[in-house]
Design an enzyme around this catalytic site. Sequence first.
Site, short mmCIF file in Angstrom:
data_model
loop_
_atom_site.label_atom_id
_atom_site.label_comp_id
_atom_site.label_asym_id
_atom_site.label_seq_id
_atom_site.Cartn_x
_atom_site.Cartn_y
_atom_site.Cartn_z
N GLY A 65 28.58 30.55 34.79
CA GLY A 65 29.90 31.17 34.75
C GLY A 65 31.01 30.17 34.48
N TYR A 66 32.22 30.67 34.55
CA TYR A 66 33.42 29.90 34.19
C TYR A 66 33.55 28.63 35.05
CZ TYR A 66 38.53 29.14 33.76
OH TYR A 66 39.79 28.61 33.57
N PHE A 120 28.44 29.86 43.56
CA PHE A 120 29.46 30.58 42.78
C PHE A 120 29.04 32.03 42.53
CE2 PHE A 120 29.99 26.19 41.01
CZ PHE A 120 31.33 26.01 41.32
N SER A 172 38.66 32.00 48.09
CA SER A 172 39.81 32.32 47.25
C SER A 172 41.08 32.39 48.07
CB SER A 172 39.53 33.67 46.59
OG SER A 172 40.71 34.18 46.02
N TYR A 196 36.45 43.12 47.24
CA TYR A 196 36.21 41.76 46.76
C TYR A 196 36.77 40.74 47.75
CZ TYR A 196 36.96 37.37 44.29
OH TYR A 196 36.98 36.03 43.96
N LYS A 226 34.98 37.76 50.44
CA LYS A 226 35.31 36.33 50.61
C LYS A 226 35.54 36.01 52.08
CE LYS A 226 34.89 35.14 46.40
NZ LYS A 226 33.62 34.53 46.05
N ASN A 260 43.17 39.05 34.14
CA ASN A 260 43.93 37.87 34.55
C ASN A 260 44.94 37.47 33.48
OD1 ASN A 260 40.89 37.15 35.91
ND2 ASN A 260 42.70 37.13 37.22
N ARG A 306 52.65 31.94 41.31
CA ARG A 306 51.26 31.59 41.63
C ARG A 306 51.08 30.09 41.46
NH1 ARG A 306 51.56 36.00 43.06
NH2 ARG A 306 50.24 37.81 42.70
P1 NAD Z 1 32.04 34.05 36.64
O1 NAD Z 1 31.78 35.51 36.64
O2 NAD Z 1 32.40 33.41 35.37
O3 NAD Z 1 30.79 33.27 37.27
C1 NAD Z 1 29.97 33.82 38.26
C2 NAD Z 1 28.54 33.72 37.76
O4 NAD Z 1 27.68 34.25 38.77
C3 NAD Z 1 28.30 34.52 36.48
O5 NAD Z 1 27.69 33.66 35.52
C4 NAD Z 1 27.34 35.63 36.90
O6 NAD Z 1 26.42 35.95 35.88
C5 NAD Z 1 26.68 35.01 38.12
N1 NAD Z 1 26.19 35.96 39.13
C6 NAD Z 1 26.82 36.99 39.71
N2 NAD Z 1 26.02 37.59 40.60
C7 NAD Z 1 24.84 36.91 40.58
C8 NAD Z 1 23.61 37.05 41.27
N3 NAD Z 1 23.40 38.02 42.16
N4 NAD Z 1 22.62 36.17 41.00
C9 NAD Z 1 22.80 35.17 40.10
N5 NAD Z 1 23.94 35.00 39.41
C10 NAD Z 1 24.94 35.86 39.65
O7 NAD Z 1 33.17 33.78 37.74
P2 NAD Z 1 33.95 32.44 38.09
O8 NAD Z 1 35.38 32.64 37.71
O9 NAD Z 1 33.21 31.26 37.58
O10 NAD Z 1 33.89 32.48 39.67
C11 NAD Z 1 32.91 31.76 40.40
C12 NAD Z 1 33.15 32.00 41.88
O11 NAD Z 1 34.47 31.61 42.23
C13 NAD Z 1 33.01 33.46 42.31
O12 NAD Z 1 32.41 33.49 43.57
C14 NAD Z 1 34.44 33.92 42.39
O13 NAD Z 1 34.59 34.98 43.28
C15 NAD Z 1 35.13 32.66 42.89
N6 NAD Z 1 36.55 32.62 42.59
C16 NAD Z 1 36.96 32.75 41.30
C17 NAD Z 1 38.32 32.74 41.02
C18 NAD Z 1 38.81 32.92 39.60
O14 NAD Z 1 39.99 33.23 39.40
N7 NAD Z 1 37.98 32.70 38.57
C19 NAD Z 1 39.27 32.57 42.05
C20 NAD Z 1 38.80 32.42 43.35
C21 NAD Z 1 37.43 32.45 43.62
N1 UDP Z 2 49.95 39.35 35.38
C1 UDP Z 2 50.75 39.95 34.43
N2 UDP Z 2 50.15 40.55 33.35
C2 UDP Z 2 48.81 40.56 33.17
C3 UDP Z 2 47.99 39.93 34.14
C4 UDP Z 2 48.60 39.35 35.24
O1 UDP Z 2 51.97 39.97 34.56
O2 UDP Z 2 48.33 41.13 32.19
C5 UDP Z 2 50.58 38.69 36.55
C6 UDP Z 2 50.15 39.28 37.87
O3 UDP Z 2 51.01 40.34 38.23
C7 UDP Z 2 50.30 38.07 38.80
C8 UDP Z 2 50.01 36.87 37.90
O4 UDP Z 2 50.15 37.35 36.56
O5 UDP Z 2 51.64 37.97 39.23
C9 UDP Z 2 48.60 36.31 38.08
O6 UDP Z 2 47.69 37.38 37.97
P1 UDP Z 2 46.12 37.16 37.87
O7 UDP Z 2 45.49 38.51 37.78
O8 UDP Z 2 45.82 36.19 36.78
O9 UDP Z 2 45.74 36.44 39.24
P2 UDP Z 2 45.95 36.91 40.76
O10 UDP Z 2 47.00 36.01 41.32
O11 UDP Z 2 46.32 38.34 40.76
O12 UDP Z 2 44.62 36.64 41.36
#
Ligand code: NAD
Ligand code: UDP
Length: 342
Positions: A13-14, A83, A127, A152, A156, A202, A234
């Site tokens: 993932g990301y 992750f 998160s 969600y 967490k 996002n 943010r």
């Molecule tokens: P992502 O979806 O890109 O990566 C998550 C990966 O986990 C994916 O590749 C998906 O295929 C895999 N996955 C999901 N369920 C699975 C399972 N049961 N078994 C094996 N693989 C599985 O997301 P991300 O943005 O890389 O996020 C990673 C972690 O960070 C997540 O736990 C997410 O909740 C947390 N997080 C992300 C953000 C964000 O904004 N990206 C913010 C805070 C927390």
């Molecule tokens: N946002 C926006 N337009 C969009 C997506 C997000 O104005 O199409 C704003 C949203 O209201 C928040 C900020 O951008 O104030 C960040 O949003 P995001 O969903 O990326 O992350 P969050 O903080 O909600 O996890």
Amino acid sequence: MAKQTVLVSGGAGYIGTHTAVELLATGYDVVIIDNLSNSETAAVEGVRRISGVNVPFEQVDTCDEQALRKVFERYGFDSVIHFAAFKAVGESVHEPLKYYRNNLTSFMNICALMHEFGRPNILFSSSATVYGDADTLPVTEQTPRKPATSPYGNTKQMAEDILRDCCAAYDGMYGVALRYFNPIGAHPSALIGELPRGVPQNLVPYITQTAAGIRECLSIFGNDYPTPDGTCLRDYIDIVDLAKAHVATISRMTQGRMKQRYEIFNIGTGRPVSVLELVHGFEKANGLKLNYRIVGRRAGDVPAVWADTRLANEELGWRAERPLEETLRAAWAWEKHLRKIQ
Ligand code: NAD
Ligand code: UDP
């Protein structure tokens, strides 16, 4: 000393791919597992190309305990970065069981097998959502969590508590929850980045898709918040900086530098940025104009949240370094790479 191996669940993932790259660059061995529910094998190829290492990858669902057990039998890692989870807040409201089942079952399987196999270190992806609409800003790790406003967010909070309780109960288990703020951007190589499915929820992926002409117009959700320009604030953290925070945490864990068996760190920049500032920053960084309009508020958005990062800075010896302009350039470079735009 033998090389340390880190299991990276959700590593296609990301955040997982960027973290794998930084772990490899620091000298760790990495094993990636992922069920590819929200990613593609091309992402693992990206990690291999950037690092020059043929990283082992197993397509495994972390909810499948038997399959996960085989990974534990096969590889001798001491640390896991977990992750693997679903992350779409809105979807979680409509399909709560999908989120509770995937995010909690997978995490409990990881904790149980780490305990059974006597593997000590668990780093969990938490998160800033756990803070909700905080009473004081910036938030420190001591700021009380608010009741979750989505399934969600609840997963967490629950997973943090599961980790805390396991570390208290099981000798030799160490846990860290990293509370990420808003991860954005992509690797400077543009070989890995975020892959949103469908319409991005996002802000930054929506901006880059608008710039690429895939979306007609960015909607800014509300300009009547009690903030300097009326749009939400943010803490946008660069993805490579975020990845490095994981390396710093794993080093702390593997070198026995933890002060408590369970620790929490905020991972952000400490700097609040408004939606409008981000949009204009993107335009300036990339020399283009973005089509946007102001619309009503989005349900569930908090007006402002940003991190007090002192604990992470002092204890992890880590800080966010990449300037926002560079991050926004990388985000656009990744979008252009995906869409084959020159
Ligand atoms: P992502 O979806 O890109 O990566 C998550 C990966 O986990 C994916 O590749 C998906 O295929 C895999 N996955 C999901 N369920 C699975 C399972 N049961 N078994 C094996 N693989 C599985 O997301 P991300 O943005 O890389 O996020 C990673 C972690 O960070 C997540 O736990 C997410 O909740 C947390 N997080 C992300 C953000 C964000 O904004 N990206 C913010 C805070 C927390
Ligand atoms: N946002 C926006 N337009 C969009 C997506 C997000 O104005 O199409 C704003 C949203 O209201 C928040 C900020 O951008 O104030 C960040 O949003 P995001 O969903 O990326 O992350 P969050 O903080 O909600 O996890």
